[in-house]
Design an enzyme around this catalytic site. Structure first.
Site, short mmCIF file in Angstrom:
data_model
loop_
_atom_site.label_atom_id
_atom_site.label_comp_id
_atom_site.label_asym_id
_atom_site.label_seq_id
_atom_site.Cartn_x
_atom_site.Cartn_y
_atom_site.Cartn_z
N TYR A 123 0.82 -1.22 0.00
CA TYR A 123 0.00 0.00 0.00
C TYR A 123 0.86 1.27 0.00
CZ TYR A 123 -4.19 -2.74 1.17
OH TYR A 123 -5.23 -3.63 1.16
N LYS A 190 3.72 -13.82 6.33
CA LYS A 190 3.81 -14.95 5.39
C LYS A 190 5.29 -15.15 5.11
CE LYS A 190 1.68 -17.86 2.59
NZ LYS A 190 0.74 -18.92 3.00
N ASP A 223 -2.57 -17.06 6.54
CA ASP A 223 -3.71 -17.91 6.13
C ASP A 223 -4.21 -18.73 7.31
OD1 ASP A 223 -1.19 -18.99 5.90
OD2 ASP A 223 -1.56 -20.09 4.05
N ASP A 247 -5.31 -4.78 6.72
CA ASP A 247 -6.55 -4.30 6.11
C ASP A 247 -7.58 -5.42 6.07
OD1 ASP A 247 -8.35 -2.77 4.76
OD2 ASP A 247 -7.27 -2.73 2.86
#
Ligand code: NAD
Length: 359
Positions: A123, A190, A223, A247
Site C-alpha cells: 500500500y 507470510k 492464512d 486491512d
C-alpha cells in the site's frame, strides 16, 4: 480543558459528530472542541475538500475525532484520509473488535485488537503500470539480476517492509497491550514465502518481543490466522500486522463482532492521532437523523483512553453498551428488522447514552 479538533466530515458526518460530541461532553472529559470541516460540503464552498485550517488545527491539537468523508470518484484529488495519514505520519491503525450484547453476530465474547501498519507494504503506492517504459526497464533489470523471471506485460506493485517501519509498529503493539492490561501480542506474516519482506518483519517482531518479555509473544502465518480467528478467536488478544494483511484481517474481525455499526478505529503516530469510525459517509442517509452514531462514539472512547482519560472512557463505553444491550433506544440497523417502527434517530440514541452516563 484539553483542545481536540472535531472534523465534522460530510454525508452523515455532521450528525454523528454532533451526537458524539454531546456524549463525550456528558462524561465530564473537559474538552475544548475546535470544530473544523472537511469533505464535499466545504469543497463546494471553498474549492478544497481539506482546508489548510483543518490540517493546521489537527497539527496544533495533535488529536482529532473525525467523522467520515466522501471520496468522490474520478475528481482527481486523493483520499483525504490517506492525505492526513501521510501528512501526520499516522503509522499505526488501531481497530478494537469487541462483542457487545445486543449486537447480532455469529460470535459472542470476542475481544481483539488489530494493530495494522499504515505506511509500507503493497500500500506504499510504489507501482509500475503495464506497458510503460519505466516498467519495461524495471522488468529487464529484474530479469537480469534475479533467477526468477517476470513476464513481459506485467504490472508491478512494490512491497517495501523496513526494519524501522516494522520496529515502531510492533513496539506500538506491545505498548498498547501494556497500557490496556492485555496479555499477548501475535505477529502475523507470510515469512515462509516472502523471506526478505515478511521474513524481515518476523525477525524484527521477535527482536522487539525480547525487549518486551513481560507480555507473551507468538507469531502466525496469515492464512492460518484467518482460520484460527474463525475457529478459536478467544485464543487471541492483540494482533500486529503489515499493511495489506492488516486491512483484510481488520474487516474479518469487524465481521466477528457484527459489522460496521460498532467498529471504531484510530490512526496514531508520533505527531498526532485521528480517531474515526470504520464506516463511511453513507450519503443516502445524509440529514435524516437516522444512522447509528455508536461506531464514532466508540472511536471517542478510544480517543479518551489515548488521552489518559480512563474513567471517562469507561463511563462512555459502559453507557453505549447498556443502550445497545437494552435494544430499545437504538437506530434501525440495531433492530431485528430494518423497518422496525420503534427504531430511534441518531440524536435520540445519543440522548439515551447521555441518560445512562448521568445515572
Ligand atoms: P458506507 O460505510 O458509507 O455505507 C455503506 C452502507 O452501510 C450504508 O449505505 C448504510 O446502509 C450502512 N451504514 C454505514 N454507516 C452506517 C451507520 N453509522 N449507521 C447505519 N448504517 C450505516 O460505505 P460506502 O457507501 O462504500 O462509502 C460512502 C463514502 O464514504 C465513499 O465516498 C467512501 O469513499 C467514503 N468512506 C469514507 C471513510 C472515512 O472517511 N474514513 C471510510 C469508508 C468509506
Amino acid at each position: 480543558m484539553t483542545d481536540v479538533t472535531l472534523v465534522t466530515g460530510d454525508g452523515i458526518g455532521p450528525e454523528i459528530a454532533e451526537a458524539t460530541r454531546r456524549c463525550i461532553d456528558a462524561t465530564g472529559a473537559e474538552i475544548n472542541w475546535l470544530i473544523k470541516e472537511a469533505g464535499t460540503d466545504v469543497m463546494e464552498r471553498t474549492g478544497t475538500p481539506l482546508p489548510d485550517e483543518t490540517v493546521e488545527a489537527i497539527k496544533k491539537t495533535g488529536i482529532a475525532l473525525k467523522a467520515p468523508i466522501t471520496t468522490p470518484v474520478g475528481t482527481g484529488f486523493r483520499s483525504i484520509n490517506v492525505h492526513l495519514r501521510q501528512t501526520l505520519d499516522l503509522y499505526a491503525c488501531l481497530r478494537p473488535c469487541k462483542s457487545y450484547e445486543g449486537v447480532r453476530s455469529r460470535y459472542t465474547d470476542i475481544d481483539l485488537v488489530v494493530v495494522r501498519e499504515n505506511t509500507e507494504d503493497c500500500y506504499a503506492g510504489v507501482e509500475f503500470q503495464r506497458g510503460k517504459d519505466d516498467t519495461d526497464e524495471l522488468i529487464s533489470w529484474v530479469n537480469k539480476h534475479s533467477e526468477k523471471k517476470v513476464r513481459e506485460n506485467s504490472g508491478i506493485t512494490i512491497k517495501p517492509i523496513s526494519v524501522e517501519g516494522s520496529e515502531r509498529i510492533v513496539q506500538f503493539a506491545f505498548d498498547h497491550a501494556r497500557k490496556l492490561g492485555r496479555k499477548k501480542v501475535t505477529s502475523v506474516h507470510k515469512a515462509n514465502i516472502m523471506k526478505f519482506t515478511d521474513g524481515l518483519w518476523l525477525e524484527v517482531s521477535r527482536e522487539v518481543a525480547k525487549k518486551n518479555s513481560d507480555i507473551e509473544f507468538e507469531d502466525r502465518i496469515v492464512d492460518n490466522m484467518c482460520m484460527q480467528l474463525i475457529q478459536k478467536p478467544e485464543l487471541y488478544d492483540v494482533l500486529v500486522l503489515p499493511n495489506l494483511y492488516g486491512d483484510i484481517i481488520s474487516d474479518l474481525c469487524a465481521g466477528l463482532v457484527g459489522g460496521l455499526g460498532v467498529a471504531p478505529g484510530g490512526n496514531i503516530g508520533e505527531k498526532g492521532a485521528v480517531f474515526e469510525a470504520t464506516h463511511g459517509s453513507a450519503p443516502k442517509y445524509k440529514g435524516q437523523n437516522k444512522v447509528n452514531p455508536a461506531a464514532l462514539i466508540l472511536s471517542g472512547v478510544m480517543m479518551l483512553r489515548h488521552m489518559g482519560k480512563m474513567a471517562e472512557a469507561d463511563k462512555l463505553e459502559n453507557a453505549v453498551a447498556a443502550v445497545i444491550a437494552e435494544g430499545k433506544s437504538v437506530t434501525y440497523d440495531m433492530k431485528p428488522h430494518r423497518d422496525d417502527p420503534t427504531a430511534v434517530g441518531t440524536s435520540q440514541m445519543a440522548d439515551a447514552i447521555i441518560e445512562k452516563i448521568k445515572n
